[in-house]
Design a protein around this motif. Sequence first.
Motif, PDB file in Angstrom:
ATOM      1  N   ARG A   1       0.826  -1.211   0.000  1.00 11.68           N
ATOM      2  CA  ARG A   1       0.000   0.000   0.000  1.00 11.68           C
ATOM      3  C   ARG A   1       0.861   1.263   0.000  1.00 11.68           C
ATOM      4  O   ARG A   1       0.417   2.330   0.402  1.00 11.68           O
ATOM      5  CB  ARG A   1      -0.937  -0.016   1.212  1.00 11.68           C
ATOM      6  N   PHE A   2       2.109   1.133  -0.506  1.00  9.55           N
ATOM      7  CA  PHE A   2       3.052   2.251  -0.496  1.00  9.55           C
ATOM      8  C   PHE A   2       3.806   2.293  -1.824  1.00  9.55           C
ATOM      9  O   PHE A   2       3.874   1.306  -2.549  1.00  9.55           O
ATOM     10  CB  PHE A   2       4.052   2.091   0.661  1.00  9.55           C
ATOM     11  N   ARG A   3       4.399   3.443  -2.136  1.00  6.09           N
ATOM     12  CA  ARG A   3       5.260   3.570  -3.306  1.00  6.09           C
ATOM     13  C   ARG A   3       6.328   4.616  -3.007  1.00  6.09           C
ATOM     14  O   ARG A   3       6.148   5.487  -2.145  1.00  6.09           O
ATOM     15  CB  ARG A   3       4.473   3.951  -4.558  1.00  6.09           C
ATOM     16  N   ILE A   4       7.464   4.529  -3.725  1.00  7.14           N
ATOM     17  CA  ILE A   4       8.593   5.445  -3.520  1.00  7.14           C
ATOM     18  C   ILE A   4       8.929   6.138  -4.830  1.00  7.14           C
ATOM     19  O   ILE A   4       8.993   5.503  -5.887  1.00  7.14           O
ATOM     20  CB  ILE A   4       9.848   4.701  -3.025  1.00  7.14           C
ATOM     21  N   ALA A   5       9.173   7.442  -4.765  1.00  4.59           N
ATOM     22  CA  ALA A   5       9.643   8.203  -5.926  1.00  4.59           C
ATOM     23  C   ALA A   5      11.139   7.976  -6.119  1.00  4.59           C
ATOM     24  O   ALA A   5      11.896   7.858  -5.147  1.00  4.59           O
ATOM     25  CB  ALA A   5       9.370   9.685  -5.735  1.00  4.59           C
ATOM     26  N   TYR A   6      11.562   7.907  -7.360  1.00  5.45           N
ATOM     27  CA  TYR A   6      12.991   7.776  -7.665  1.00  5.45           C
ATOM     28  C   TYR A   6      13.750   9.005  -7.173  1.00  5.45           C
ATOM     29  O   TYR A   6      13.286  10.138  -7.286  1.00  5.45           O
ATOM     30  CB  TYR A   6      13.190   7.633  -9.171  1.00  5.45           C
ATOM     31  N   SER A   7      14.927   8.764  -6.639  1.00  7.99           N
ATOM     32  CA  SER A   7      15.806   9.845  -6.215  1.00  7.99           C
ATOM     33  C   SER A   7      16.278  10.640  -7.422  1.00  7.99           C
ATOM     34  O   SER A   7      16.514  10.083  -8.503  1.00  7.99           O
ATOM     35  CB  SER A   7      17.008   9.258  -5.474  1.00  7.99           C
TER      36      SER A   7
ATOM     37  N   ARG B   1       6.612   0.535  -8.262  1.00  9.03           N
ATOM     38  CA  ARG B   1       5.315  -0.134  -8.197  1.00  9.03           C
ATOM     39  C   ARG B   1       4.867  -0.175  -6.732  1.00  9.03           C
ATOM     40  O   ARG B   1       5.693   0.015  -5.814  1.00  9.03           O
ATOM     41  CB  ARG B   1       5.417  -1.542  -8.762  1.00  9.03           C
ATOM     42  N   PRO B   2       3.593  -0.449  -6.457  1.00  8.10           N
ATOM     43  CA  PRO B   2       3.154  -0.587  -5.063  1.00  8.10           C
ATOM     44  C   PRO B   2       3.984  -1.621  -4.320  1.00  8.10           C
ATOM     45  O   PRO B   2       4.317  -2.683  -4.860  1.00  8.10           O
ATOM     46  CB  PRO B   2       1.691  -1.033  -5.202  1.00  8.10           C
ATOM     47  N   MET B   3       4.351  -1.314  -3.085  1.00  5.81           N
ATOM     48  CA  MET B   3       5.221  -2.184  -2.304  1.00  5.81           C
ATOM     49  C   MET B   3       4.800  -2.162  -0.848  1.00  5.81           C
ATOM     50  O   MET B   3       4.060  -1.273  -0.407  1.00  5.81           O
ATOM     51  CB  MET B   3       6.678  -1.741  -2.426  1.00  5.81           C
TER      52      MET B   3
END
Length: 340
Positions: free
Chosen positions: A214-220, A234-236
Amino acid sequence: MTAMNLLPQQVPFTPPSETISLTQYETAAVASAALSLWDRHHGRPLHDDQLLYDVESAAGNLPSRLQSALRRFRDKGNLDGVLLIDGLPVEDQAATPSAGGIDPDWAEVPVSTFSQLMVMSTLGSVISYSDEKEGRLIQDVFPKRGQELRQENSGCVLLELHTEDGFLAYPPHFLSLLCIRADHDQVAATVACSVRRVLPLLTDELVSVLYQQRFRIAYSSSFTGGQESEVWSRPMSILSGPSTDPDLVVDFHGMEGLDSGAQDALHVLRDVFVANLTGTVLLPGQLVVVDNRVAVHGRTAFLARFDDKDRWLRRCFAVSDLREVRDSFEHGRALRITPS
């Protein structure tokens, strides 16, 4: 992305629970091994396989108690997810790289380079990422004018807690930061916290949410040419693996919950980590190793003067098994970006 309030510029922390301090004799022995490697391999790129295999062999010259501590940390970790080594040899008279210039070649600081590589080779196989800092196996970390407010290692504001490169399919298992020079005021603390330390403090309901995708991260932006990224993983889930000793992927600057419940869980988790930080102001010759599978890390704020005496660390990554990343090599030990 739903913004989170940044941490205060300085935060309380306790010293790391596991520190290995080298004697003067041990420091000299490591320096001698590093210089021998330099004699045999100057003129070669660090990505050269023969050089790296020779480094692995030379790691047998590290003090036996340090080798044992590294292998124990590699295999079992510790409560903090952090190991601090004090007394490695470094070229502390070298000038901090210029913010507008080219990062120094490894051969300009060979003792620091090979000391760090010997440590990391005991933990696993060193790697880099081809799209980040030109794929350098050891990357120079120092403040850059105009980037003071960035949530990157080139900034000076508090660097928010995160696991390294969680948006990638193959983030590093271990990262190290070797201090060549502290900041002028010696206030820039490298801080960390392990999920092992805070897991007993989390409710079953919160843990259940953290195990869900239910989470996602933006690329640095270090992977996007210095531009603010709108590329998302993707959702992680934040937690994975055994419930008694989970792995962790999180970034309190670049991650967002995909629903209100997940976002609330992210805020609660962050507060628990902040309340249980370990850390230290790294001084020349000190190297901190972070187990990136279980611990977040960050850095408190400092004032850069943009001179040749500014804060200067060197960063290096390692993975436990190169075979796991065999389909991602771009060149040498540099991996191409693979979305998570």
